[in-house]
Design a protein around this motif. Sequence first.
Motif, mmCIF file in Angstrom:
data_model
loop_
_atom_site.group_PDB
_atom_site.id
_atom_site.type_symbol
_atom_site.label_atom_id
_atom_site.label_comp_id
_atom_site.label_asym_id
_atom_site.label_seq_id
_atom_site.Cartn_x
_atom_site.Cartn_y
_atom_site.Cartn_z
ATOM 1 N N THR A 1 20.323 18.655 17.774
ATOM 2 C CA THR A 1 21.336 18.979 16.772
ATOM 3 C C THR A 1 21.575 20.487 16.774
ATOM 4 O O THR A 1 20.635 21.262 16.920
ATOM 5 C CB THR A 1 20.865 18.484 15.388
ATOM 6 O OG1 THR A 1 21.051 17.081 15.328
ATOM 7 C CG2 THR A 1 21.625 19.115 14.252
ATOM 8 N N ILE B 1 19.499 13.976 9.370
ATOM 9 C CA ILE B 1 20.560 14.147 10.362
ATOM 10 C C ILE B 1 20.089 13.516 11.661
ATOM 11 O O ILE B 1 18.930 13.691 12.060
ATOM 12 C CB ILE B 1 20.878 15.651 10.557
ATOM 13 C CG1 ILE B 1 21.300 16.278 9.227
ATOM 14 C CG2 ILE B 1 21.955 15.856 11.605
ATOM 15 C CD1 ILE B 1 21.499 17.766 9.281
ATOM 16 N N CYS C 1 24.132 16.069 16.575
ATOM 17 C CA CYS C 1 25.089 16.458 15.541
ATOM 18 C C CYS C 1 25.457 17.922 15.735
ATOM 19 O O CYS C 1 24.693 18.695 16.302
ATOM 20 C CB CYS C 1 24.513 16.233 14.150
ATOM 21 S SG CYS C 1 24.409 14.496 13.765
ATOM 22 N N VAL D 1 27.704 13.451 15.066
ATOM 23 C CA VAL D 1 28.597 13.787 13.952
ATOM 24 C C VAL D 1 28.973 15.255 14.072
ATOM 25 O O VAL D 1 28.103 16.116 14.198
ATOM 26 C CB VAL D 1 27.926 13.499 12.593
ATOM 27 C CG1 VAL D 1 28.795 13.989 11.450
ATOM 28 C CG2 VAL D 1 27.662 12.015 12.437
#
Lengths: 198, 192
Positions: free
Chosen positions: A37, A72, A76, A106
């Motif tokens: 991430t 999360i 991402c 995301v």
Amino acid sequence: MSRRPPRGEYIETDTGNKVARKATLVGTQNIMLGGKTVIMPDVMIRGDLIRTIQPSSQSTGGAPPSTTAVSIGRYCFLSRGCCLRPPGRLYKGVFTYMTLRIGDHVFVGPGSVVQAASIGSHVHIGAKVSVGELAIIKDYVRILDGTVVPPNMVIPSFSIVAGQPARLIGEVPEGGHEAFELRNLYKTVGNNPQPAPS
Amino acid sequence: MSSKRHSILPPVSSGPKPPVHFSSSITIADSAVLTGTHPIAIHSESVVHPRARLDSLAGRLTVGRRCVVHERATLGAIGTSGRITEAAVTLGDYVVVEVGAAIEAGETVIGEGTVVGVGARVGAGAVIGKHCTLTPHTEIAAGEVVPDFTVVFSNGMRRTDKRGVAELKNKGLARQIDVLRRMIPSNPAKFA
């Protein structure tokens, strides 16, 4: 304070997370990162707003209460200046914060504020978007720039939303799923970034 | 809060340290930013989140009872006018200023029970009535007067809130403040 020059703009963890040194993470012990991430500079994540009441506290027995405020998934991408905070609400007459759950792949655009209850996988949130408290966003959703998603809105899968307040304006076309893939974007930031493949 | 690591970054706070008048029951985060030269008053049971910015360079700031100022919100931003006034920004009781909202300095008044939404901007000298709602990304022009119970939408539409839930909203906010007081480590001594 600084004894030596900083080694790079990002801290890269063993699981592949790239966290900017200039990001503001409050309550880091309550923030779960799935791996790979990217957290860019000036991102703010409020991990200190944990839930105060546990769901069905009798059944869990002696299990330790979960204190995750923000979780999360993998790949991402949190752009510069965005803010993630857990949503709060009155539950049985008591105010409590709820966990903010985000899936994989995301993208959160610059300057966006996300207070959703849950975000699915492969979601693209544009720039300057405000996602209201306890909104639920399903998989493969595209939210265009400047959208205001009202509190408690549920956005179904494969939809494109825009406007203030957010309205459904279309569907993700067939074969448009690859555009949500963030593996290549992940490689373009970090301490030794690679150029995006054209 | 046990693992306290120190940032290599220089402290965010810059500029002069303003004189403050805090009530003993407020909650103010360590990383809130208070700058300016004029006094800043925060009344009882109000909450200031981390990285909120209160700037009293253009005049006195007053925050009422049981207000919540969220992270990255700016009170007393020097707007286009840039003039110094007696009272830069006055918040009534039960006012919520959400993430990233900005309230410009210059005799700006926000009435009791008003919610200033995410990323909204209130111009210098605007007077917002009681129990108004400014939705996210709303812009209120400088000097504008918004009557009580108005809902302002970001596309410019307005309507009057006739639900009559002001009392309930205040009660809900009081509960939220109770929770926040336990979650945000308060350090008013830092600003004194």
